[in-house]
Design a protein around this motif. Structure first.
Motif, PDB file in Angstrom:
ATOM      1  N   ARG A  14       0.833  -1.193   0.000  1.00 54.54           N
ATOM      2  CA  ARG A  14       0.000   0.000   0.000  1.00 54.54           C
ATOM      3  C   ARG A  14       0.874   1.252   0.000  1.00 54.54           C
ATOM      4  O   ARG A  14       0.666   2.177  -0.783  1.00 54.54           O
ATOM      5  N   LYS A  15       1.879   1.275   0.887  1.00 58.02           N
ATOM      6  CA  LYS A  15       2.777   2.423   0.981  1.00 58.02           C
ATOM      7  C   LYS A  15       3.532   2.627  -0.330  1.00 58.02           C
ATOM      8  O   LYS A  15       3.612   3.745  -0.842  1.00 58.02           O
ATOM      9  N   GLU A  16       4.064   1.536  -0.876  1.00 61.35           N
ATOM     10  CA  GLU A  16       4.816   1.618  -2.127  1.00 61.35           C
ATOM     11  C   GLU A  16       3.931   2.114  -3.268  1.00 61.35           C
ATOM     12  O   GLU A  16       4.342   2.962  -4.066  1.00 61.35           O
ATOM     13  N   LEU A  17       2.705   1.595  -3.359  1.00 55.31           N
ATOM     14  CA  LEU A  17       1.782   2.024  -4.412  1.00 55.31           C
ATOM     15  C   LEU A  17       1.491   3.512  -4.298  1.00 55.31           C
ATOM     16  O   LEU A  17       1.589   4.254  -5.280  1.00 55.31           O
ATOM     17  N   LEU A  18       1.129   3.972  -3.097  1.00 55.00           N
ATOM     18  CA  LEU A  18       0.787   5.386  -2.926  1.00 55.00           C
ATOM     19  C   LEU A  18       1.987   6.289  -3.221  1.00 55.00           C
ATOM     20  O   LEU A  18       1.821   7.352  -3.833  1.00 55.00           O
ATOM     21  N   GLU A  19       3.177   5.874  -2.825  1.00 56.33           N
ATOM     22  CA  GLU A  19       4.377   6.669  -3.121  1.00 56.33           C
ATOM     23  C   GLU A  19       4.621   6.738  -4.627  1.00 56.33           C
ATOM     24  O   GLU A  19       4.936   7.800  -5.165  1.00 56.33           O
ATOM     25  N   VAL A  40      -6.858  13.167  -4.074  1.00 58.72           N
ATOM     26  CA  VAL A  40      -6.805  11.863  -4.744  1.00 58.72           C
ATOM     27  C   VAL A  40      -6.443  10.785  -3.726  1.00 58.72           C
ATOM     28  O   VAL A  40      -7.084   9.739  -3.647  1.00 58.72           O
ATOM     29  N   GLN A  41      -5.434  11.059  -2.913  1.00 60.51           N
ATOM     30  CA  GLN A  41      -4.986  10.080  -1.926  1.00 60.51           C
ATOM     31  C   GLN A  41      -6.093   9.762  -0.921  1.00 60.51           C
ATOM     32  O   GLN A  41      -6.263   8.611  -0.527  1.00 60.51           O
ATOM     33  N   ALA A  42      -6.858  10.758  -0.529  1.00 67.85           N
ATOM     34  CA  ALA A  42      -7.955  10.518   0.415  1.00 67.85           C
ATOM     35  C   ALA A  42      -8.956   9.519  -0.170  1.00 67.85           C
ATOM     36  O   ALA A  42      -9.437   8.625   0.532  1.00 67.85           O
ATOM     37  N   LYS A  43      -9.259   9.647  -1.465  1.00 65.91           N
ATOM     38  CA  LYS A  43     -10.180   8.699  -2.116  1.00 65.91           C
ATOM     39  C   LYS A  43      -9.561   7.307  -2.157  1.00 65.91           C
ATOM     40  O   LYS A  43     -10.250   6.309  -1.945  1.00 65.91           O
ATOM     41  N   LEU A  44      -8.265   7.257  -2.446  1.00 59.79           N
ATOM     42  CA  LEU A  44      -7.576   5.963  -2.501  1.00 59.79           C
ATOM     43  C   LEU A  44      -7.546   5.297  -1.128  1.00 59.79           C
ATOM     44  O   LEU A  44      -7.726   4.086  -1.014  1.00 59.79           O
ATOM     45  N   GLU A  45      -7.307   6.094  -0.097  1.00 57.62           N
ATOM     46  CA  GLU A  45      -7.256   5.562   1.267  1.00 57.62           C
ATOM     47  C   GLU A  45      -8.596   4.954   1.668  1.00 57.62           C
ATOM     48  O   GLU A  45      -8.647   4.005   2.442  1.00 57.62           O
ATOM     49  N   ALA A  46      -9.671   5.492   1.119  1.00 56.65           N
ATOM     50  CA  ALA A  46     -11.011   5.058   1.501  1.00 56.65           C
ATOM     51  C   ALA A  46     -11.521   3.868   0.686  1.00 56.65           C
ATOM     52  O   ALA A  46     -12.613   3.369   0.942  1.00 56.65           O
ATOM     53  N   ASN A  47     -10.745   3.410  -0.322  1.00 59.79           N
ATOM     54  CA  ASN A  47     -11.289   2.389  -1.204  1.00 59.79           C
ATOM     55  C   ASN A  47     -10.299   1.247  -1.446  1.00 59.79           C
ATOM     56  O   ASN A  47      -9.475   1.303  -2.350  1.00 59.79           O
ATOM     57  N   PHE A 183      -3.333  -4.183 -23.892  1.00 56.08           N
ATOM     58  CA  PHE A 183      -4.489  -3.303 -23.713  1.00 56.08           C
ATOM     59  C   PHE A 183      -4.201  -2.323 -22.591  1.00 56.08           C
ATOM     60  O   PHE A 183      -3.387  -2.576 -21.714  1.00 56.08           O
ATOM     61  N   ARG A 184      -4.862  -1.198 -22.663  1.00 57.29           N
ATOM     62  CA  ARG A 184      -4.770  -0.157 -21.639  1.00 57.29           C
ATOM     63  C   ARG A 184      -6.122  -0.066 -20.936  1.00 57.29           C
ATOM     64  O   ARG A 184      -7.169  -0.261 -21.568  1.00 57.29           O
ATOM     65  N   GLY A 185      -6.079   0.249 -19.649  1.00 56.95           N
ATOM     66  CA  GLY A 185      -7.321   0.293 -18.896  1.00 56.95           C
ATOM     67  C   GLY A 185      -7.577   1.634 -18.254  1.00 56.95           C
ATOM     68  O   GLY A 185      -6.706   2.515 -18.204  1.00 56.95           O
ATOM     69  N   SER A 186      -8.798   1.760 -17.760  1.00 59.44           N
ATOM     70  CA  SER A 186      -9.198   2.942 -17.008  1.00 59.44           C
ATOM     71  C   SER A 186      -9.853   2.483 -15.704  1.00 59.44           C
ATOM     72  O   SER A 186     -10.391   1.383 -15.612  1.00 59.44           O
ATOM     73  N   LEU A 187      -9.788   3.360 -14.728  1.00 59.34           N
ATOM     74  CA  LEU A 187     -10.376   3.077 -13.416  1.00 59.34           C
ATOM     75  C   LEU A 187     -10.876   4.393 -12.835  1.00 59.34           C
ATOM     76  O   LEU A 187     -10.187   5.415 -12.904  1.00 59.34           O
ATOM     77  N   ARG A 188     -12.070   4.348 -12.250  1.00 62.81           N
ATOM     78  CA  ARG A 188     -12.637   5.521 -11.583  1.00 62.81           C
ATOM     79  C   ARG A 188     -12.566   5.297 -10.084  1.00 62.81           C
ATOM     80  O   ARG A 188     -12.968   4.244  -9.599  1.00 62.81           O
ATOM     81  N   VAL A 189     -12.060   6.298  -9.373  1.00 63.61           N
ATOM     82  CA  VAL A 189     -11.926   6.202  -7.906  1.00 63.61           C
ATOM     83  C   VAL A 189     -12.647   7.386  -7.280  1.00 63.61           C
ATOM     84  O   VAL A 189     -12.340   8.521  -7.598  1.00 63.61           O
TER      85      VAL A 189
END
Length: 189
Positions: A14-19, A40-47, A183-189
């Protein structure tokens, strides 16, 4: 990990991803002018689930980054922003039907199932063109894009790339696969 067997990332993951995401966000401000990393990070932290999907995008070479915000929903939109089609998602045909139709030399997987397992959506043609406004992507590779039903029903599938400073949309049999196409992807957070 598969979608049905998702788990929370370890604290280290988690730490590595967020960094990683923060560094990429700060390095490429042209992709998301006016947006703030803390929000953005706040949304990521919550999901947890969306973090896992972003981790999978990163793990397979997609280099996901924020490319916008949906003003109606407040969601941040991530696309795979690797220079070339993500390395860990190449040599795949378009979908399960195409995979099952191959009699010989089947690829290991297909783009639509991989995207679903990762919890992401394959880019549409329109999203691919929007991505290309942010830089030069797929100058040596190509990427499957979401194919309209009427084309898919006839056995085809669409892919895009950038050559000669121009973005091209092409067609192929959905069962085809190449070492330089993913392929390339998209994600909504």
């Amino acid at each position: 990990m598969t979608k049905s067997n998702k788990s929370e990332l370890s604290p280290e993951q988690r730490k590595e991803l967020l960094e990683t995401l923060k560094k990429r966000f700060e390095k490429n401000m042209n992709r998301h002018e006016g947006l703030e990393w803390d929000k953005v990070q706040a949304k990521l932290e919550a999901n947890t689930e969306k973090r896992w999907s972003l981790y999978e995008m990163e793990r397979t070479g997609g280099e996901p980054d924020v490319v916008g915000e949906d003003e109606k929903t407040g969601e941040y939109i991530f696309y795979d922003c690797s220079a070339e089609s993500p390395k860990g998602r190449r040599s795949v045909c378009y979908d399960r039907e195409a995979l099952e139709s191959r009699k010989k030399h089947k690829p290991e997987n297909n783009a639509m199932d991989m995207a679903a397992e990762m919890g992401i959506e394959i880019l549409t043609q329109e999203q691919y063109w929007e991505l290309q406004k942010l830089g030069n992507f797929d100058t040596k590779t190509s990427s499957w894009v979401k194919t309209p039903d009427h084309i898919r029903k006839l056995g085809g599938a669409l892919f895009c790339d950038r050559r000669y400073d121009t973005v091209f949309v092409y067609h192929n049999g959905a069962e085809s696969y190449y070492a330089a196409r993913g392929f390339r992807g998209s994600l909504r957070v």
